[in-house]
Design an enzyme around this catalytic site. Structure first.
Site, PDB file in Angstrom:
ATOM      1  N   ALA A  20     -46.729 -93.971 -20.339  1.00  8.97           N
ATOM      2  CA  ALA A  20     -47.446 -93.974 -19.301  1.00  8.97           C
ATOM      3  C   ALA A  20     -46.803 -95.526 -18.892  1.00  8.97           C
ATOM      4  CB  ALA A  20     -48.494 -93.709 -18.771  1.00  8.97           C
ATOM      5  N   ILE A  50     -32.397 -88.530 -23.661  1.00  9.51           N
ATOM      6  CA  ILE A  50     -34.013 -88.300 -23.629  1.00  9.51           C
ATOM      7  C   ILE A  50     -33.551 -87.345 -24.570  1.00  9.51           C
ATOM      8  CG2 ILE A  50     -33.916 -85.993 -22.217  1.00  9.51           C
ATOM      9  CD1 ILE A  50     -36.346 -87.936 -22.474  1.00  9.51           C
ATOM     10  N   TYR A  90     -41.038-105.952 -13.883  1.00  9.58           N
ATOM     11  CA  TYR A  90     -41.149-104.923 -14.815  1.00  9.58           C
ATOM     12  C   TYR A  90     -40.775-105.230 -15.734  1.00  9.58           C
ATOM     13  CZ  TYR A  90     -40.303-100.278 -17.131  1.00  9.58           C
ATOM     14  OH  TYR A  90     -40.224 -99.364 -18.239  1.00  9.58           O
TER      15      TYR A  90
END
Length: 312
Positions: free
Chosen positions: A70, A205, A139
């Protein structure tokens, strides 16, 4: 059977990771996310709430590994007054709060999904793990600060920390830059990107999920930082053509010199976007492969094909 908790389990990385772990008999995986999932989800998820104030005490007993996927990310037009403060609140304070809870509960290992942005956003040679960090955006800066806090915690407790820094991650319904490229090609938009000769490292991914699974219990992963990647470097032009082939649609690319595009983007105030499309960012994954005895299961071509097979 090892018990695993995955944060961000409804997200782009967390969701396929949770699905992968639930398919194996080696792990008992529990997913948590910020908000309650939509009804009809085939994955039972626990609502986590705001990361900074999240309390996992009810779920942590007996947990062996916490995988923290997260984060606050992929915000192209940030509307908060102080983006850096908000990134720190979620990605630094929230991460370290969860890690402290995990260490206190006796969790053996904390796997943190960071970002190659910690190394920098443009490379003149492939980035290595031991390069001096050079985060250029809020970020990435928040991820670097979280990494430092986690390593300090690992030195003070018995909990091991594993840090993974992926470059651009592509896959079905990918957010961010890859998702934008896919939409352009899908709409048949002519793009002035037919003569770009940069080199970019990507990670599919499926390859990233496989690497994360390797890091769950591999002894050599303890307190290490790993760079992720497909093991192939391609240009933006090659990527767009590959996406077009995987989608079964032509990539309409116009060969405009990169220097001209860079000049135009600077005039229009889009220098950062141009850098992501025109600049090089390469990653050296040799440490990852050698220390973990790991190899990316899929090539870029295979990863793109799987991406669109799954989304159709």
């Amino acid at each position: 059977m090892a018990k695993i908790i995955i944060t961000g389990a409804s997200g782009f990385i967390g969701s396929p990771l949770l699905s992968k772990l639930k398919q194996t008999s080696e792990f008992q995986a529990v997913g948590v996310c910020r908000r309650s999932p939509q009804s009809g989800s085939d994955l039972r998820l626990h609502a986590l709430g705001d990361l900074q104030y999240a309390d996992l005490s009810a779920l942590l007993p007996g947990v062996d590994v916490l995988i923290h996927a997260a984060a606050r990310a992929h915000i192209m037009k940030d509307e908060v007054a102080d983006p850096m403060a908000e990134y720190r609140r979620v990605n630094v304070e929230g991460t370290l709060s969860l890690a402290r809870q995990a260490a206190a509960a006796g969790v053996k290992r904390f796997v943190f999904i960071s970002s190659i942005g910690v190394n920098g956003n443009i490379s003149t040679r492939p980035f290595r793990v031991d390069d001096q960090p050079n985060p250029a955006e809020p970020y990435a800066q928040s991820k670097w600060e979280a990494e430092q806090g986690l390593m300090k915690l690992a030195a003070e407790t018995s909990m091991e920390v594993v840090i993974i820094r992926p470059p651009l991650v592509y896959g079905p319904d990918a957010p961010g830059n890859f998702g934008s490229l896919v939409r352009w090609i899908e709409k048949g938009v002519p793009l002035p990107l037919g003569a770009i000769h940069n080199k970019r490292s990507l990670v599919g991914i499926d390859n990233l999920v496989d690497l994360i699974v390797h890091c769950i219990d591999h002894p050599a992963a303890a307190n290490q930082v790993f760079l992720a990647g497909d093991g192939e470097d391609i240009s933006t032009t090659e990527l767009l053509r590959g996406v077009g082939r995987a989608m079964g649609k032509p990539a309409r690319l116009i060969p405009v010199p990169a220097g001209l595009l860079q000049f135009g983007a600077t005039l229009l105030g889009r220098k950062a976007m141009a850098q992501r499309l025109l600049g090089s960012l390469q990653v050296d994954i040799s440490k990852t492969c050698e220390l973990l005895d790991w190899k990316p299961p899929y090539t870029v071509e295979e990863g793109l094909r799987r991406c669109f097979e799954r989304s159709n």
